[in-house]
Design a protein around this motif. Sequence first.
Motif, PDB file in Angstrom:
ATOM      1  N   GLY A 120      31.826  42.574  55.661  1.00 16.26           N
ATOM      2  CA  GLY A 120      31.493  43.814  54.971  1.00 16.26           C
ATOM      3  C   GLY A 120      32.608  44.454  54.182  1.00 16.26           C
ATOM      4  O   GLY A 120      32.490  45.627  53.800  1.00 16.26           O
ATOM      5  N   THR A 121      33.701  43.750  53.913  1.00 16.04           N
ATOM      6  CA  THR A 121      34.813  44.327  53.150  1.00 16.04           C
ATOM      7  C   THR A 121      34.416  44.501  51.688  1.00 16.04           C
ATOM      8  O   THR A 121      33.973  43.556  51.036  1.00 16.04           O
ATOM      9  N   HIS A 122      34.570  45.713  51.159  1.00 19.42           N
ATOM     10  CA  HIS A 122      34.181  45.990  49.783  1.00 19.42           C
ATOM     11  C   HIS A 122      35.219  45.442  48.799  1.00 19.42           C
ATOM     12  O   HIS A 122      36.405  45.334  49.112  1.00 19.42           O
ATOM     13  N   PHE A 123      34.733  45.087  47.612  1.00 15.89           N
ATOM     14  CA  PHE A 123      35.614  44.615  46.544  1.00 15.89           C
ATOM     15  C   PHE A 123      35.001  44.997  45.202  1.00 15.89           C
ATOM     16  O   PHE A 123      33.809  45.344  45.121  1.00 15.89           O
ATOM     17  N   VAL A 124      35.807  44.943  44.158  1.00 12.43           N
ATOM     18  CA  VAL A 124      35.325  45.192  42.794  1.00 12.43           C
ATOM     19  C   VAL A 124      35.595  43.927  41.986  1.00 12.43           C
ATOM     20  O   VAL A 124      36.748  43.541  41.775  1.00 12.43           O
ATOM     21  N   TYR A 125      34.527  43.287  41.550  1.00 14.77           N
ATOM     22  CA  TYR A 125      34.642  42.040  40.799  1.00 14.77           C
ATOM     23  C   TYR A 125      33.994  42.210  39.425  1.00 14.77           C
ATOM     24  O   TYR A 125      32.802  42.497  39.326  1.00 14.77           O
ATOM     25  N   GLU A 126      34.804  42.073  38.402  1.00 13.01           N
ATOM     26  CA  GLU A 126      34.351  42.232  37.020  1.00 13.01           C
ATOM     27  C   GLU A 126      33.570  43.530  36.843  1.00 13.01           C
ATOM     28  O   GLU A 126      32.482  43.575  36.255  1.00 13.01           O
ATOM     29  N   GLY A 127      34.134  44.591  37.394  1.00  9.64           N
ATOM     30  CA  GLY A 127      33.560  45.920  37.235  1.00  9.64           C
ATOM     31  C   GLY A 127      32.402  46.236  38.152  1.00  9.64           C
ATOM     32  O   GLY A 127      31.802  47.314  38.051  1.00  9.64           O
ATOM     33  N   ARG A 128      32.100  45.330  39.066  1.00  7.13           N
ATOM     34  CA  ARG A 128      30.962  45.542  39.963  1.00  7.13           C
ATOM     35  C   ARG A 128      31.436  45.640  41.403  1.00  7.13           C
ATOM     36  O   ARG A 128      32.093  44.738  41.929  1.00  7.13           O
ATOM     37  N   THR A 129      31.112  46.772  42.061  1.00  5.22           N
ATOM     38  CA  THR A 129      31.490  46.960  43.468  1.00  5.22           C
ATOM     39  C   THR A 129      30.447  46.313  44.369  1.00  5.22           C
ATOM     40  O   THR A 129      29.239  46.525  44.199  1.00  5.22           O
ATOM     41  N   SER A 130      30.899  45.522  45.315  1.00  2.00           N
ATOM     42  CA  SER A 130      29.968  44.855  46.214  1.00  2.00           C
ATOM     43  C   SER A 130      30.684  44.503  47.516  1.00  2.00           C
ATOM     44  O   SER A 130      31.819  44.929  47.749  1.00  2.00           O
ATOM     45  N   GLU A 131      30.033  43.720  48.344  1.00  2.00           N
ATOM     46  CA  GLU A 131      30.596  43.274  49.611  1.00  2.00           C
ATOM     47  C   GLU A 131      29.893  41.995  50.045  1.00  2.00           C
ATOM     48  O   GLU A 131      28.810  41.670  49.569  1.00  2.00           O
ATOM     49  N   LEU A 132      30.523  41.251  50.942  1.00  2.00           N
ATOM     50  CA  LEU A 132      29.920  40.098  51.588  1.00  2.00           C
ATOM     51  C   LEU A 132      30.013  40.295  53.094  1.00  2.00           C
ATOM     52  O   LEU A 132      30.964  40.901  53.591  1.00  2.00           O
TER      53      LEU A 132
END
Length: 596
Positions: free
Chosen positions: A55-67
Amino acid sequence: MAKTTKPKSKGKTKKGKRKPKVVLSEQQKEQIHQSREIRRLMLNMGFQRGPNIDGTHFVYEGRTSELDDIFYYENVVLLMEYTLIKNVSSHLINKKIIYDKIKSDAGGFLKFLMTEPKFKPFAEAFQGDVLANYSLKQLQVRVLYASKYQIPTEHKSLVDNITYFDYPIVKYFESIARVIKRTAKYEFFDYLEIPFDKIGNNIKGTAVGSADDFSGHILPEEHSSFKDGYKIVSFYIDAASLLKRSFVLRKEGWRNTENVGLYQRMFVATKMRSLRKYLHDEKRVFINNIIVTIPVDKVKLFDDDNRELVIDNNGVIKNSEETKVQPTIIKIENVSSIIGIIDGQHRAYAYYEGDDIYEAAIAKLRGIQNLLVTGILYPKNELEDKRLKFEAKLFLEINANQAGAATGLKQEIEFYLVPFSTTSISKYVINQLNLSGPLGTMFEQYSYERDKIKTGSIISFGLRPLLKLDGKDSVFKIWSNPAKDELKKKDADNFALLQEYKQFSVAEIRNILIAFKDNISREKWLMNRSDPNAILNVTTINGMINCLRILIEKGKNGDVTYYKAKLTGIDSFDFKKYKSSQYRQMGLDIYNSYFK
């Protein structure tokens, strides 16, 4: 999946005070159970879990998400999403953007994770376990969306670039992997649609060739009494080669449940343990053979002179006139899930790659060609439905006088052996109604499911009378196909025509159900037994189906728009006053109140 607060152990703080016990909500407990269930499954199949993802959040190519998790085996990488949301459409749409980005450049996404400071533990493990052996371009990456609740087909169509790891499929693989451990990965890769030649060393071209040779014999039709074109071959094969190519059509599996043939039971763990103990103690093969099917286009047969025997589409060997048993070399392609085991699944899978006390001894036996297999080669032009029907019948013949196959299982096979029966048609229809539409996901399909609508009475007292192949109140009456009477023949085998009737029936029933739902308030269109407002149960659904029977009989059936207009006010209808045996009366009362 939302981050879950983990319960902390009872202990003392620096000041000597005992820490308060963390009380988890029911949803948090369910989240923990879901993640543990899948993690245990992946571990059993031999996957490793990437550290510090959870559940660690990240920002990838301007999109905030998590796995929620990352699992990997050799060069296969699985990005896992867990969800307990019942209506997932908005969640899926929100996730679609990041899924699109991952799919367009999976290697670039993993490279991003490797450079993010917060994923340093994962980067170190992934570098040593995966990237030390495979390049980013060699990785097979899949996004798995694991929902605890069934997702209707129309919602899945919103996002079609991921693999839906539905809960019934999780439970299926969990039950298989619990017994045969790492050997379950072969079927799992087939489910993920990852070709055998793309996994591990195969993608480097360093694995064994594209096919393996096994010595055996061909038994002509004259000796087998099977229909023309069915070739019987017997050969010896090692367990490792057999298991990586095999599949079993089990009930409650992930394969197409509309087809005939999903008849075999799950593994019996106690039986498997006793077989492995036998292999360990006796260090020799079982004396009886294993019955399988093999697609003729996945094998090549050679005679004593190393001349290939050419088999045409009808199963006839064109360059041989032998009518007696002849020796052969059978060359079988290195492809997963091509050998279907009809009988002997426990004897074959006893050689599984496990972690028990017998594994060291069995590992030595796994590569020795000592399993006797009898394989049935179908003609290329044989329809799949006929193949599966043949397999189910053969399984029933083999097990007819054995205690191994339970009575219920045999009845299930016999049920599938008559695909043109009204009962079989009804089972197809109810499966389709469960996949999408107003009653989507509401019917009980699996043995572990609870609080869903049971289908037995709906099939017997609702669908079978509605779908019968004669009568003035059947869907068959309003079906306009000029060839429809072919389905009534005792030896009917027009599966394309049968499929057309089944699809027509689904559409007709779904039309009136859509109209019912649109005219009934949300708080009533529920199947919750504890909710006094909920109306969806066997009685109500059979009442609606019986209403359609009356409409057909009176010549007043129509489309969704027509039904919707006629059923205005149905929300005030007293569904609750009818008992389980009053389906016909409810249907008649609905007709008299809204259509007459």
